[in-house]
Write a protein that holds these residues in place. Structure first.
Motif, short mmCIF file in Angstrom:
data_model
loop_
_atom_site.label_atom_id
_atom_site.label_comp_id
_atom_site.label_asym_id
_atom_site.label_seq_id
_atom_site.Cartn_x
_atom_site.Cartn_y
_atom_site.Cartn_z
N GLU A 61 0.60 -1.12 -0.01
CA GLU A 61 0.02 -0.15 -0.09
C GLU A 61 0.93 1.41 0.03
OE1 GLU A 61 -3.54 2.31 -0.02
OE2 GLU A 61 -3.08 0.37 -0.84
N SER A 62 1.96 1.09 0.88
CA SER A 62 2.99 2.48 0.70
C SER A 62 3.34 2.72 -0.50
CB SER A 62 4.08 2.33 1.82
OG SER A 62 4.69 3.29 1.98
N ALA A 63 3.76 1.65 -1.21
CA ALA A 63 4.51 1.71 -2.45
C ALA A 63 3.55 2.19 -3.71
CB ALA A 63 4.99 0.21 -2.96
N ARG A 64 2.15 1.44 -3.57
CA ARG A 64 1.31 2.23 -4.48
C ARG A 64 1.17 3.51 -4.27
NH1 ARG A 64 -3.71 3.56 -4.30
NH2 ARG A 64 -4.35 3.36 -2.49
N ARG A 65 0.76 3.90 -2.81
CA ARG A 65 0.66 5.45 -2.83
C ARG A 65 1.97 6.35 -3.18
NH1 ARG A 65 -2.08 5.49 3.15
NH2 ARG A 65 -3.96 4.06 2.95
N LEU A 66 2.92 6.02 -3.06
CA LEU A 66 3.93 6.61 -3.22
C LEU A 66 4.27 6.31 -5.01
CD1 LEU A 66 6.66 5.51 -0.80
CD2 LEU A 66 5.59 7.72 -0.93
N GLY A 67 3.46 5.54 -5.73
CA GLY A 67 3.86 5.25 -7.22
C GLY A 67 5.15 4.73 -7.52
N VAL A 68 5.90 4.03 -6.40
CA VAL A 68 7.52 3.59 -6.72
C VAL A 68 7.41 2.27 -5.87
CG1 VAL A 68 9.77 3.92 -6.04
CG2 VAL A 68 8.44 5.89 -6.45
N HIS A 69 7.57 1.00 -6.93
CA HIS A 69 7.66 -0.01 -6.52
C HIS A 69 9.09 -0.37 -5.48
CE1 HIS A 69 7.36 -4.51 -5.79
NE2 HIS A 69 8.81 -4.50 -6.12
N HIS A 71 10.24 1.28 -2.94
CA HIS A 71 10.97 2.68 -2.54
C HIS A 71 11.94 2.24 -1.67
CE1 HIS A 71 11.59 6.23 -0.67
NE2 HIS A 71 11.16 6.95 -1.92
N PRO A 72 13.09 2.73 -1.73
CA PRO A 72 14.17 2.46 -0.70
C PRO A 72 13.73 2.57 0.79
CG PRO A 72 15.16 3.56 -2.72
CD PRO A 72 13.63 3.44 -2.56
N GLY A 73 12.93 3.90 1.12
CA GLY A 73 12.62 4.09 2.59
C GLY A 73 11.70 3.11 3.05
N ILE A 74 11.06 2.10 2.32
CA ILE A 74 10.05 1.02 2.73
C ILE A 74 11.09 0.01 3.63
CG2 ILE A 74 8.40 -0.71 2.41
CD1 ILE A 74 7.47 1.11 0.11
N VAL A 75 10.99 -0.20 4.75
CA VAL A 75 12.11 -0.81 5.41
C VAL A 75 11.03 -1.97 6.43
CG1 VAL A 75 13.89 0.69 5.38
CG2 VAL A 75 12.60 0.88 7.39
N TRP A 76 9.85 -1.87 6.56
CA TRP A 76 8.98 -2.77 7.34
C TRP A 76 9.37 -4.20 6.91
CZ3 TRP A 76 6.64 -2.72 11.77
CH2 TRP A 76 6.15 -4.04 12.18
N ASP A 77 9.87 -4.69 5.54
CA ASP A 77 10.55 -5.89 5.29
C ASP A 77 11.80 -6.15 5.84
OD1 ASP A 77 11.29 -3.82 3.80
OD2 ASP A 77 11.94 -4.84 1.98
N GLU A 78 12.52 -4.97 6.14
CA GLU A 78 13.67 -5.41 6.94
C GLU A 78 13.32 -5.66 8.54
OE1 GLU A 78 15.44 -4.00 3.41
OE2 GLU A 78 13.95 -2.99 4.71
N ILE A 79 12.27 -4.96 8.84
CA ILE A 79 11.78 -5.45 10.54
C ILE A 79 11.40 -7.02 10.40
CG2 ILE A 79 10.34 -5.21 12.28
CD1 ILE A 79 10.53 -1.99 11.22
N GLY A 123 4.37 -5.67 -6.04
CA GLY A 123 3.41 -5.26 -5.07
C GLY A 123 4.11 -5.73 -3.80
N GLY A 124 3.25 -6.01 -2.66
CA GLY A 124 3.64 -5.95 -1.15
C GLY A 124 4.53 -7.63 -1.17
N LEU A 125 3.99 -8.49 -1.83
CA LEU A 125 4.48 -9.74 -1.44
C LEU A 125 5.99 -9.82 -2.18
CD1 LEU A 125 4.16 -12.75 -0.80
CD2 LEU A 125 3.50 -13.23 -3.30
N GLY A 126 6.09 -9.16 -3.34
CA GLY A 126 7.34 -8.89 -3.70
C GLY A 126 8.31 -8.00 -3.03
N ILE A 127 7.78 -7.09 -2.32
CA ILE A 127 8.77 -6.38 -1.41
C ILE A 127 9.06 -7.21 -0.09
CG2 ILE A 127 8.73 -4.36 0.29
CD1 ILE A 127 6.73 -3.01 -1.75
N MET A 128 8.07 -8.02 0.34
CA MET A 128 8.54 -8.92 1.44
C MET A 128 9.27 -10.13 1.61
SD MET A 128 6.99 -7.15 4.20
CE MET A 128 7.45 -8.38 5.04
N LEU A 129 8.73 -10.86 0.20
CA LEU A 129 9.41 -12.19 0.09
C LEU A 129 10.67 -12.08 0.11
CD1 LEU A 129 8.36 -15.06 0.39
CD2 LEU A 129 8.06 -14.96 -2.00
#
Length: 149
Positions: A61-69, A71-79, A123-129
């Motif tokens: 959802e964050s990536a969708r709102r930013l319009g960037v798959h 985005h380097p600042g999205i770090v919940w996946d690291e957590i 999407g989110g699955l690609g960011i997280m997996l």
């Protein structure tokens, strides 16, 4: 950071670091994961599963709102990935440092199949997996070392 989705996805602001946001995201994961580990393995496992599943939504959802798959600042996946990493070891400074180093190594290096997950899924699955798989790789190495010691 006023939007709760971005606040969480950006690791409560840690992803806003101008350099190495993934490393800063993993650093913010350390106190979170150590806190959860106090409640035992079941709570830790539950948190890791929750973080991964919730992360699919919040990162996507964050990536969708930013319009960037991814985005380097999205770090919940690291957590979430670091939570997975620490599933096989106790909470002490040596294991945390080893887990941090191994997780970052796999997250940056992206050997197969981590690279495949990163490039082929959207999407989110690609960011997280890719981070969850990096966490599994790091956890497996930590478990092997723990069993040798």
């Amino acid at each position: 950071m006023r939007d709760p989705v971005h606040l969480v996805a950006f690791g409560f602001g840690s992803g806003l670091s101008p350099w190495a946001p993934g490393t800063f995201g993993t650093l913010i994961a350390i106190p979170i994961v150590l806190f959860v580990m106090q409640f035992g393995f079941a709570a830790h496992l539950g948190f890791a599963i929750f973080a991964a599943l919730f992360g699919i939504y919040v990162c996507g959802e964050s990536a969708r709102r930013l319009g960037v798959h991814d985005h380097p600042g999205i770090v919940w996946d690291e957590i979430a990935g670091f939570a997975v990493t620490m599933l096989t070891v106790p909470a002490n400074v040596y294991w945390v440092l080893a887990g941090f180093a191994l997780f970052r190594l796999f997250d940056i290096w992206k050997p197969w199949p981590i690279r495949e997950a990163d490039h082929r899924l959207s999407g989110g699955l690609g960011i997280m997996l890719d981070d969850v798989i990096a966490g599994i790789f790091a956890a497996a190495i930590l478990l092997g070392v723990r069993n040798i010691l």
